[in-house]
Design an enzyme around this catalytic site. Structure first.
Site, PDB file in Angstrom:
ATOM      1  N   THR A 143       0.511  -1.344   0.072  1.00 10.16           N
ATOM      2  CA  THR A 143       0.092  -0.127   0.267  1.00 10.16           C
ATOM      3  C   THR A 143       0.600   1.191   0.351  1.00 10.16           C
ATOM      4  O   THR A 143       0.701   2.265  -0.735  1.00 10.16           O
ATOM      5  CB  THR A 143      -0.867   0.246   1.096  1.00 10.16           C
ATOM      6  OG1 THR A 143      -1.289  -1.161   1.276  1.00 10.16           O
ATOM      7  CG2 THR A 143      -2.313   1.099   1.248  1.00 10.16           C
ATOM      8  N   HIS A 167      -8.435  -0.517   2.304  1.00  8.21           N
ATOM      9  CA  HIS A 167      -8.316  -1.621   2.660  1.00  8.21           C
ATOM     10  C   HIS A 167      -9.860  -2.499   2.828  1.00  8.21           C
ATOM     11  O   HIS A 167      -9.891  -4.044   2.718  1.00  8.21           O
ATOM     12  CB  HIS A 167      -7.689  -2.485   4.192  1.00  8.21           C
ATOM     13  CG  HIS A 167      -6.559  -1.720   3.769  1.00  8.21           C
ATOM     14  ND1 HIS A 167      -5.352  -1.735   3.732  1.00  8.21           N
ATOM     15  CD2 HIS A 167      -5.902  -1.293   5.246  1.00  8.21           C
ATOM     16  CE1 HIS A 167      -4.239  -1.492   3.781  1.00  8.21           C
ATOM     17  NE2 HIS A 167      -4.446  -1.003   5.340  1.00  8.21           N
ATOM     18  N   ARG A 198      -0.061  -8.659  -2.506  1.00  9.66           N
ATOM     19  CA  ARG A 198       1.321 -10.011  -2.483  1.00  9.66           C
ATOM     20  C   ARG A 198       0.815 -11.100  -2.045  1.00  9.66           C
ATOM     21  O   ARG A 198       0.104 -11.599  -1.626  1.00  9.66           O
ATOM     22  CB  ARG A 198       2.104  -9.369  -1.173  1.00  9.66           C
ATOM     23  CG  ARG A 198       3.324  -9.359  -0.248  1.00  9.66           C
ATOM     24  CD  ARG A 198       3.252  -8.095   0.206  1.00  9.66           C
ATOM     25  NE  ARG A 198       5.338  -8.453   0.347  1.00  9.66           N
ATOM     26  CZ  ARG A 198       5.959  -8.155   1.677  1.00  9.66           C
ATOM     27  NH1 ARG A 198       5.155  -7.116   2.235  1.00  9.66           N
ATOM     28  NH2 ARG A 198       7.510  -8.335   1.277  1.00  9.66           N
ATOM     29  N   TYR A 240       2.505  -7.658  -5.711  1.00  6.30           N
ATOM     30  CA  TYR A 240       3.874  -6.734  -5.545  1.00  6.30           C
ATOM     31  C   TYR A 240       4.969  -7.504  -5.964  1.00  6.30           C
ATOM     32  O   TYR A 240       5.984  -6.441  -6.315  1.00  6.30           O
ATOM     33  CB  TYR A 240       4.101  -7.128  -3.812  1.00  6.30           C
ATOM     34  CG  TYR A 240       5.206  -6.498  -2.948  1.00  6.30           C
ATOM     35  CD1 TYR A 240       4.834  -5.396  -2.050  1.00  6.30           C
ATOM     36  CD2 TYR A 240       5.831  -7.400  -2.764  1.00  6.30           C
ATOM     37  CE1 TYR A 240       6.016  -4.569  -1.741  1.00  6.30           C
ATOM     38  CE2 TYR A 240       7.391  -6.877  -2.261  1.00  6.30           C
ATOM     39  CZ  TYR A 240       7.306  -5.563  -1.666  1.00  6.30           C
ATOM     40  OH  TYR A 240       8.035  -5.379  -0.877  1.00  6.30           O
TER      41      TYR A 240
HETATM   42  P1  A3P Z   1       7.769  -6.101   4.995  1.00  6.10           P
HETATM   43  O1  A3P Z   1       7.465  -5.726   6.231  1.00  6.10           O
HETATM   44  O2  A3P Z   1       7.984  -7.207   4.527  1.00  6.10           O
HETATM   45  O3  A3P Z   1       9.445  -5.445   4.849  1.00  6.10           O
HETATM   46  P2  A3P Z   1       1.565  -1.796   3.381  1.00  6.10           P
HETATM   47  O4  A3P Z   1       2.714  -0.622   3.068  1.00  6.10           O
HETATM   48  O5  A3P Z   1       0.896  -2.251   2.222  1.00  6.10           O
HETATM   49  O6  A3P Z   1       1.871  -1.568   4.697  1.00  6.10           O
HETATM   50  O7  A3P Z   1       3.022  -2.510   2.861  1.00  6.10           O
HETATM   51  C1  A3P Z   1       4.221  -3.157   3.705  1.00  6.10           C
HETATM   52  C2  A3P Z   1       4.728  -3.823   3.016  1.00  6.10           C
HETATM   53  O8  A3P Z   1       5.794  -3.100   1.882  1.00  6.10           O
HETATM   54  C3  A3P Z   1       6.427  -4.034   4.223  1.00  6.10           C
HETATM   55  O9  A3P Z   1       6.548  -5.345   3.657  1.00  6.10           O
HETATM   56  C4  A3P Z   1       7.469  -3.033   3.403  1.00  6.10           C
HETATM   57  O10 A3P Z   1       8.930  -2.982   4.059  1.00  6.10           O
HETATM   58  C5  A3P Z   1       6.689  -3.111   1.774  1.00  6.10           C
HETATM   59  N1  A3P Z   1       7.574  -1.786   1.601  1.00  6.10           N
HETATM   60  C6  A3P Z   1       6.573  -0.422   2.056  1.00  6.10           C
HETATM   61  N2  A3P Z   1       7.276   0.628   0.737  1.00  6.10           N
HETATM   62  C7  A3P Z   1       8.348  -0.295   0.231  1.00  6.10           C
HETATM   63  C8  A3P Z   1       8.736   0.161  -1.290  1.00  6.10           C
HETATM   64  N3  A3P Z   1       8.749   1.130  -1.586  1.00  6.10           N
HETATM   65  N4  A3P Z   1       9.018  -1.133  -2.400  1.00  6.10           N
HETATM   66  C9  A3P Z   1       8.896  -2.244  -1.322  1.00  6.10           C
HETATM   67  N5  A3P Z   1       8.917  -2.590  -0.550  1.00  6.10           N
HETATM   68  C10 A3P Z   1       8.083  -1.180   0.129  1.00  6.10           C
END
Ligand code: A3P
Length: 300
Positions: free
Chosen positions: A45, A105, A127, A194
């Site tokens: 997200t 969500h 994901r 993802y």
């Molecule tokens: P991990 O906990 O596996 O590292 P959301 O944004 O839906 O809350 O999801 C968070 C997940 O996306 C986390 O995964 C986070 O590290 C990863 N995430 C956040 N920013 C990101 C980016 N710019 N590129 C890739 N993954 C990212």
């Protein structure tokens, strides 16, 4: 622990989101130009918010002046269901100039009718469930989101996840709702994974831009703007920003949105047996939908 979740029309919603969900269903007035980002928690997200914000605003701010450098992506694109000051009581959403961006969500089935009836676009990201589960677990352990709920032991939490008892779960129904909507050729829903963004972010960013009606021009392509935006929104770049290192939004630390950003991190936490169980579950639940899900183990 499922105490902070309530089941509503087949989905497990955090209790604190329940009223805002109902309220958004009643009051949200979608515009044709709105862009809605949809996902299950911990599916990308934050990344999608950063990308879409940057794509839409690329003519309003230069890359070295963008608010993304000083604001967490979640402050730039608000969640429908965490916005409690809703509808008639809240002129704010109405006063946001078009194109407005929101995120949610909520499952497709629970979206406010005006979203479905309008021409507004929905970009969904999902994901691989094993990584999503692990990411969510870390997020819960890092942030004290629910006052009374101590996080469960990993085996128990996994058991609940497999039963679909998870925020906005079951994950399979959440994915299938948006997946089916993306198939009907109406151009309403773009379905992303993802893992595909990780594999080729420039390709994905181009596709997202086209879908939301903000295609990159040939000149912009030549100038390398897509690459620049992709770099700006990359995990390493966003994680390194002061605002994301030290800031917080209420009880949530901005840093907790940027943990590892990898594919297959679940292999560090879950046993092969657990993975097998999820694989079987995915196979059974997604059968016949055409939606494929690889669990992306490090060996495969
Ligand atoms: P991990 O906990 O596996 O590292 P959301 O944004 O839906 O809350 O999801 C968070 C997940 O996306 C986390 O995964 C986070 O590290 C990863 N995430 C956040 N920013 C990101 C980016 N710019 N590129 C890739 N993954 C990212």
């Amino acid at each position: 622990d499922g105490r902070w979740l309530c089941q509503y029309k087949g989905f497990w919603c955090p209790v604190r989101c329940f009223r805002p969900i109902i309220s958004s269903q009643r009051h949200f007035d979608a515009r044709d130009t709105d862009i809605l980002l949809a996902s299950m928690p911990k599916s990308g997200t934050t990344w999608l918010k950063a990308l879409i914000f940057s794509i839409v605003n690329r003519n309003n701010y230069s890359i070295d002046q963008t608010p993304l450098l000083t604001s967490n992506p979640h402050s730039l694109v608000t969640f429908l269901e965490f916005n409690v000051y809703w509808g008639n009581d809240n002129p704010d959403l109405e006063s946001i100039p078009s194109p407005r961006m929101f995120s949610t969500h909520m499952p497709y089935e629970l979206l406010p009718n005006t979203i479905l009836e309008s021409k507004c676009r929905v970009v969904y990201i999902c994901r691989n469930p094993l990584d999503q589960f692990i990411s969510h677990r870390h997020f819960l352990l890092e942030n004290k989101l629910e006052k009374d709920a101590e996080p469960l032991a990993i085996d128990d939490a996994f058991e609940m996840f497999c039963k679909g008892i998870h925020p906005f779960g079951p994950f399979w129904d959440h994915m299938i709702g948006y997946w089916n909507a993306s198939l009907n050729n109406s151009g309403k829903v773009l379905f992303l994974k993802y893992e595909d963004l990780k594999e080729d972010i420039v390709f994905s960013a181009t596709k997202i831009a086209e879908f939301i009606g903000f295609s990159f021009s040939v000149e912009e392509e030549k100038l390398g703007l897509i690459e620049e935006i992709s770099r700006l929104c990359s995990f390493d770049n966003l994680k390194s920003l002061e605002v994301n290192k030290f800031g917080n939004r209420g009880v949530i630390q901005n840093s907790s949105y940027f943990r590892k950003g990898e594919v297959g991190d679940w292999t560090n936490y879950l046993s092969p047996l657990m993975a097998e169980r999820i694989e079987k579950l995915i196979e059974m639940k997604l059968k016949g939908t055409g939606l494929m899900f690889n669990t992306y183990s490090k060996d495969s």
